[in-house]
Scaffold this active site. Structure first.
Site, PDB file in Angstrom:
ATOM      1  N   ASP A  31     -55.327 -20.313  49.541  1.00 52.69           N
ATOM      2  CA  ASP A  31     -54.098 -20.048  50.288  1.00 52.69           C
ATOM      3  C   ASP A  31     -52.926 -20.622  49.477  1.00 52.69           C
ATOM      4  O   ASP A  31     -53.056 -21.682  48.872  1.00 52.69           O
ATOM      5  CB  ASP A  31     -54.165 -20.700  51.693  1.00 52.69           C
ATOM      6  CG  ASP A  31     -53.231 -20.023  52.692  1.00 52.69           C
ATOM      7  OD1 ASP A  31     -53.727 -19.470  53.695  1.00 52.69           O
ATOM      8  OD2 ASP A  31     -51.995 -20.042  52.454  1.00 52.69           O
ATOM      9  N   PHE A  81     -57.315 -11.754  53.289  1.00 53.60           N
ATOM     10  CA  PHE A  81     -56.231 -11.763  54.277  1.00 53.60           C
ATOM     11  C   PHE A  81     -54.868 -11.965  53.602  1.00 53.60           C
ATOM     12  O   PHE A  81     -53.838 -11.615  54.157  1.00 53.60           O
ATOM     13  CB  PHE A  81     -56.411 -12.938  55.260  1.00 53.60           C
ATOM     14  CG  PHE A  81     -57.572 -12.796  56.195  1.00 53.60           C
ATOM     15  CD1 PHE A  81     -58.756 -13.485  55.974  1.00 53.60           C
ATOM     16  CD2 PHE A  81     -57.476 -11.973  57.306  1.00 53.60           C
ATOM     17  CE1 PHE A  81     -59.826 -13.370  56.854  1.00 53.60           C
ATOM     18  CE2 PHE A  81     -58.553 -11.848  58.190  1.00 53.60           C
ATOM     19  CZ  PHE A  81     -59.727 -12.553  57.957  1.00 53.60           C
ATOM     20  N   SER A 125     -54.338  -2.615  59.112  1.00 51.78           N
ATOM     21  CA  SER A 125     -53.573  -2.680  60.371  1.00 51.78           C
ATOM     22  C   SER A 125     -53.429  -1.301  60.995  1.00 51.78           C
ATOM     23  O   SER A 125     -53.351  -0.302  60.286  1.00 51.78           O
ATOM     24  CB  SER A 125     -52.177  -3.264  60.079  1.00 51.78           C
ATOM     25  OG  SER A 125     -51.323  -3.086  61.182  1.00 51.78           O
ATOM     26  N   TYR A 150     -44.058  -3.112  54.804  1.00 48.72           N
ATOM     27  CA  TYR A 150     -45.299  -3.825  55.164  1.00 48.72           C
ATOM     28  C   TYR A 150     -46.396  -2.798  55.458  1.00 48.72           C
ATOM     29  O   TYR A 150     -47.478  -2.866  54.880  1.00 48.72           O
ATOM     30  CB  TYR A 150     -45.084  -4.728  56.374  1.00 48.72           C
ATOM     31  CG  TYR A 150     -46.393  -5.096  57.019  1.00 48.72           C
ATOM     32  CD1 TYR A 150     -46.828  -4.457  58.170  1.00 48.72           C
ATOM     33  CD2 TYR A 150     -47.237  -6.032  56.425  1.00 48.72           C
ATOM     34  CE1 TYR A 150     -48.060  -4.750  58.728  1.00 48.72           C
ATOM     35  CE2 TYR A 150     -48.466  -6.334  56.974  1.00 48.72           C
ATOM     36  CZ  TYR A 150     -48.876  -5.682  58.126  1.00 48.72           C
ATOM     37  OH  TYR A 150     -50.106  -5.949  58.673  1.00 48.72           O
ATOM     38  N   LYS A 154     -50.158  -1.679  53.426  1.00 51.31           N
ATOM     39  CA  LYS A 154     -51.523  -1.581  53.994  1.00 51.31           C
ATOM     40  C   LYS A 154     -52.121  -0.207  53.660  1.00 51.31           C
ATOM     41  O   LYS A 154     -53.287  -0.084  53.310  1.00 51.31           O
ATOM     42  CB  LYS A 154     -51.498  -1.802  55.508  1.00 51.31           C
ATOM     43  CG  LYS A 154     -51.215  -3.241  55.906  1.00 51.31           C
ATOM     44  CD  LYS A 154     -52.217  -4.206  55.283  1.00 51.31           C
ATOM     45  CE  LYS A 154     -51.908  -5.642  55.614  1.00 51.31           C
ATOM     46  NZ  LYS A 154     -52.807  -6.575  54.899  1.00 51.31           N
ATOM     47  N   ASN A 180     -53.367  -5.469  68.016  1.00 49.99           N
ATOM     48  CA  ASN A 180     -52.450  -6.621  68.091  1.00 49.99           C
ATOM     49  C   ASN A 180     -53.185  -7.945  68.325  1.00 49.99           C
ATOM     50  O   ASN A 180     -53.524  -8.243  69.466  1.00 49.99           O
ATOM     51  CB  ASN A 180     -51.411  -6.370  69.182  1.00 49.99           C
ATOM     52  CG  ASN A 180     -50.393  -5.353  68.731  1.00 49.99           C
ATOM     53  OD1 ASN A 180     -50.748  -4.221  68.373  1.00 49.99           O
ATOM     54  ND2 ASN A 180     -49.119  -5.742  68.705  1.00 49.99           N
ATOM     55  N   ASN A 200     -43.242 -11.630  66.996  1.00 55.28           N
ATOM     56  CA  ASN A 200     -44.252 -11.000  67.857  1.00 55.28           C
ATOM     57  C   ASN A 200     -44.103 -11.466  69.310  1.00 55.28           C
ATOM     58  O   ASN A 200     -43.629 -12.570  69.586  1.00 55.28           O
ATOM     59  CB  ASN A 200     -45.660 -11.309  67.342  1.00 55.28           C
ATOM     60  CG  ASN A 200     -45.918 -10.670  65.973  1.00 55.28           C
ATOM     61  OD1 ASN A 200     -46.338 -11.331  65.050  1.00 55.28           O
ATOM     62  ND2 ASN A 200     -45.653  -9.380  65.843  1.00 55.28           N
ATOM     63  N   LEU A 201     -44.596 -10.618  70.196  1.00 56.63           N
ATOM     64  CA  LEU A 201     -44.401 -10.833  71.638  1.00 56.63           C
ATOM     65  C   LEU A 201     -45.005 -12.134  72.153  1.00 56.63           C
ATOM     66  O   LEU A 201     -44.317 -12.939  72.799  1.00 56.63           O
ATOM     67  CB  LEU A 201     -45.001  -9.650  72.416  1.00 56.63           C
ATOM     68  CG  LEU A 201     -44.924  -9.765  73.942  1.00 56.63           C
ATOM     69  CD1 LEU A 201     -43.479  -9.704  74.409  1.00 56.63           C
ATOM     70  CD2 LEU A 201     -45.753  -8.672  74.626  1.00 56.63           C
ATOM     71  N   ARG A 232     -49.546  -1.640  73.944  1.00 57.01           N
ATOM     72  CA  ARG A 232     -50.269  -2.101  72.769  1.00 57.01           C
ATOM     73  C   ARG A 232     -51.696  -2.514  73.163  1.00 57.01           C
ATOM     74  O   ARG A 232     -51.979  -2.722  74.339  1.00 57.01           O
ATOM     75  CB  ARG A 232     -49.561  -3.334  72.155  1.00 57.01           C
ATOM     76  CG  ARG A 232     -48.174  -3.051  71.607  1.00 57.01           C
ATOM     77  CD  ARG A 232     -48.206  -2.192  70.353  1.00 57.01           C
ATOM     78  NE  ARG A 232     -46.879  -2.021  69.769  1.00 57.01           N
ATOM     79  CZ  ARG A 232     -46.022  -1.075  70.117  1.00 57.01           C
ATOM     80  NH1 ARG A 232     -46.354  -0.216  71.083  1.00 57.01           N
ATOM     81  NH2 ARG A 232     -44.845  -0.947  69.519  1.00 57.01           N
ATOM     82  N   GLY A 298     -38.125   1.055  65.148  1.00 57.19           N
ATOM     83  CA  GLY A 298     -39.454   1.126  64.523  1.00 57.19           C
ATOM     84  C   GLY A 298     -40.618   0.945  65.472  1.00 57.19           C
ATOM     85  O   GLY A 298     -41.766   1.156  65.104  1.00 57.19           O
TER      86      GLY A 298
END
Ligand code: WQD
Length: 339
Positions: A31, A81, A125, A150, A154, A180, A200-201, A232, A298
């Site tokens: 990482d 990842f 994704s 982004y 992918k 999600n 994010n939500l 979602r 978007g």
């Protein structure tokens, strides 16, 4: 068996490392700590009792990638990842996204091709589908022109892998298309650590509830859905992590039907933003402070997975619910804010 997890201190990566260790794998994490914290290593160790081998390494530095694989040429599989993942940021910084998400993938694949065992799991994704014409979304749904750099990385990433697998039969790969991911490990030792203001939500919901954010804005309630808000497929990150172990074992045991496979990873159930808020309020016993705001550029109207292929071919399905995920996200938020 030695498994490399790149981005293994990130949100989904760290939960996957825990599940790999639970299955007895010997895990090495790479990482660059650009969007994670070294403390996550202690969190993983606290859960499993085994400290993964960790190397801070920037995969954009090709010579460093070559050096790593020269030392660790006994790696049995790689779960990749490591990537930047903020849709909005990618629009502002496209070159950073193409360099960090594409160059690194090429460098890692070039090194894997030198290994005896070439098993590769790619973090993809549901963004690749854009607004799908048919719901639920199957793996055969057409990949739509990406709505962000982004999402494009992918799509390009999957193409790079597919074309490499075509000419290298020894390389076996699975692309996992996440819907999600939300929630946190039930131990509250690891969870989502969004940098700055959450995009994010769910992290925005928990940060509002804990008092870090003033109020949640619901981005539009005039969509053609039952309650007007977007739909979602919210999948618990622990269920998602377990899918990576199942996919890896599929390759290690040569169960794959072709050397490039794709699976959608979701619950198969769509939830609206207002339903997600209601779930949070139920499990937390907290009234959430939110208002209806304008639509976000978007956003697709609805996206949720057809889970047949993951259930019947991969042999995996989700076990945790939206409420479970919300409860774990709230417990985690309280833990990191020492509340
Ligand atoms: C979910 C819903 C928003 C924030 C993105 C990426 C995807 C993946 C997951 C990386 C939408 C609404 C959100 C807020 C809101 N990321 N919302 N108020 O956009 O579905 O997916 O994150 O892999 O690739 O595209 O997730 O959590 O941002 O939004 O009303 O403050 O919540 O409009 O309907 P999204 P999200």
């Amino acid at each position: 068996m030695k498994i490399l997890v790149t981005g293994g201190l990130g949100f989904i990566g760290s939960h996957t490392v825990v599940e790999l260790q639970n299955e007895g794998f010997d895990v090495i994490i790479i990482d660059d700590l650009s969007n994670s914290s070294i403390d996550v290593l202690d969190g993983i160790t606290a859960i499993t009792g085994v400290k993964p081998h960790f190397e801070k390494l920037d995969l954009k530095e090709r010579s460093k990638v070559e050096g790593f694989f020269a030392t660790h040429n006994d790696i049995a599989g790689v779960i990749h990842f490591a990537a930047s993942k903020a849709v909005g940021e990618s629009v502002q910084k496209p070159l950073m996204y193409y360099e960090n998400n594409i160059n690194t993938l090429v460098y890692v694949l070039k090194e894997i091709e030198k290994l005896e065992h070439q098993n590769f799991i790619f973090s993809s994704s549901c963004t690749v589908y854009g607004q799908a014409d048919k719901l639920p979304i199957t793996e055969n749904a057409p990949v739509k022109p990406a709505e962000s750099p982004y999402g494009n990385t992918k799509q390009i990433g999957e193409e790079i892998i597919k074309e490499t697998c075509k000419v290298n039969a020894s390389l076996k790969s699975i692309a996992l298309r996440y819907f999600n991911p939300i929630g946190a490990h039930p131990s509250t030792q690891i969870g989502e650590l969004p940098k700055g203001v959450p995009q994010n939500l769910v992290p925005f919901i928990t940060q509002t509830a804990i008092g870090l954010r003033q109020q949640l804005s619901v981005f539009g309630d005039d969509y053609p859905t039952e309650d007007g808000t977007c739909i979602r497929d919210y999948i618990h990150v622990v269920d998602l992590a377990k899918a990576h172990v199942v996919a890896l074992q599929r390759l290690l045991n040569d169960k794959n039907e072709s050397n490039f496979e794709v699976f959608n990873l979701g619950t198969g159930k769509g939830s609206s933003v207002l339903e997600a808020i209601k779930s949070f309020e139920k499990v937390s016993g907290q009234q959430l402070n939110y208002k209806i705001a304008g639509r976000r550029e978007g956003d697709v109207i609805a996206a949720y997975a057809d889970t047949n292929k993951a259930n019947n071919v991969l042999g995996w399905k989700t076990e945790l619910t939206l409420d479970d995920a919300m409860a774990s996200a709230w417990k985690w938020e309280q833990k990191i804010r020492n509340k």
